[in-house]
Design a protein around this motif. Structure first.
Motif, short mmCIF file in Angstrom:
data_model
loop_
_atom_site.label_atom_id
_atom_site.label_comp_id
_atom_site.label_asym_id
_atom_site.label_seq_id
_atom_site.Cartn_x
_atom_site.Cartn_y
_atom_site.Cartn_z
N ALA A 17 0.83 -1.20 0.00
CA ALA A 17 0.00 0.00 0.00
C ALA A 17 0.87 1.26 0.00
O ALA A 17 0.57 2.22 -0.71
N GLY A 21 1.02 3.69 -3.24
CA GLY A 21 0.57 5.06 -2.98
C GLY A 21 1.61 6.10 -3.34
O GLY A 21 1.29 7.13 -3.93
N PRO A 31 -6.47 9.59 -7.88
CA PRO A 31 -6.24 8.32 -7.18
C PRO A 31 -6.09 7.15 -8.15
O PRO A 31 -6.88 7.00 -9.08
N LEU A 36 -5.88 2.16 -4.54
CA LEU A 36 -7.18 1.96 -3.89
C LEU A 36 -7.40 0.49 -3.55
O LEU A 36 -7.85 0.15 -2.45
N VAL A 39 -5.28 -0.70 -0.53
CA VAL A 39 -5.84 -0.28 0.76
C VAL A 39 -7.09 -1.09 1.08
O VAL A 39 -7.32 -1.45 2.24
N PRO A 81 -7.85 2.49 6.95
CA PRO A 81 -7.98 2.27 5.50
C PRO A 81 -9.33 2.73 4.94
O PRO A 81 -9.40 3.23 3.81
N ALA A 84 -9.15 6.51 4.59
CA ALA A 84 -8.25 6.85 3.49
C ALA A 84 -8.91 6.56 2.14
O ALA A 84 -8.79 7.35 1.19
N PHE A 85 -9.62 5.45 2.05
CA PHE A 85 -10.32 5.09 0.82
C PHE A 85 -11.40 6.13 0.49
O PHE A 85 -11.51 6.59 -0.65
N ALA A 88 -9.78 9.28 -0.71
CA ALA A 88 -9.26 9.17 -2.07
C ALA A 88 -10.37 9.17 -3.12
O ALA A 88 -10.20 9.73 -4.20
N ASN A 97 -3.50 9.99 -3.22
CA ASN A 97 -2.58 8.86 -3.27
C ASN A 97 -1.62 8.87 -2.08
O ASN A 97 -1.27 7.83 -1.54
N LEU A 100 -3.41 7.49 0.88
CA LEU A 100 -3.44 6.03 0.80
C LEU A 100 -2.11 5.43 1.24
O LEU A 100 -2.07 4.42 1.95
N SER A 103 -1.70 5.68 5.01
CA SER A 103 -2.53 4.72 5.73
C SER A 103 -1.81 3.39 5.89
O SER A 103 -1.97 2.72 6.91
#
Length: 124
Positions: A17, A21, A31, A36, A39, A81, A84-85, A88, A97, A100, A103
């Protein structure tokens, strides 16, 4: 600290990840799908880790440290996560990014601490 397969698998997923990222931050202005997905896989791993930890604990393998601390770290790690998702997907900028990637680092640190708590190692 005893290193088990869960920690190794988690560390690898966190590294993936992080790397994806960072590379996506350098290359893209939006992103990246691979970042993605990495994560999302990290989140799936954390759910599996939590279920297996519950099974291990109920099966007679107790947490050497404070159980509330372990489960608090796990619940917090489960949120990272996801947040962060969401960031993004809603932000659509280069820095999504980076979020991500970060994270992955945060979850790695939390996994490391959860292993210390489970094994009863003293935090330095």
């Amino acid at each position: 600290m005893i290193v088990d397969g869960f920690f190794i698998a988690g560390a690898i997923l966190c590294a993936v990840a992080l790397i994806l990222g960072v590379v996506a931050t350098i290359i893209r202005d939006y992103p990246d799908d691979f970042a993605l997905i990495s994560v999302a896989l990290l989140e799936v791993f954390l759910v599996f880790y939590g279920v297996s930890a519950a099974i291990r604990q109920s099966g007679g393998h107790p947490i050497a440290g404070e159980p509330w601390e372990f489960w608090g770290y796990l619940l917090t790690a489960l949120l990272i996560p996801v947040l962060a998702f969401i960031w993004a997907v809603t932000d659509k900028s280069r820095w999504s990014n980076t979020v991500l990637a970060v994270s992955g680092v945060i979850v790695f640190v939390m996994l490391f601490r959860m292993e210390q708590i489970w094994d009863g190692a003293i935090a330095a």
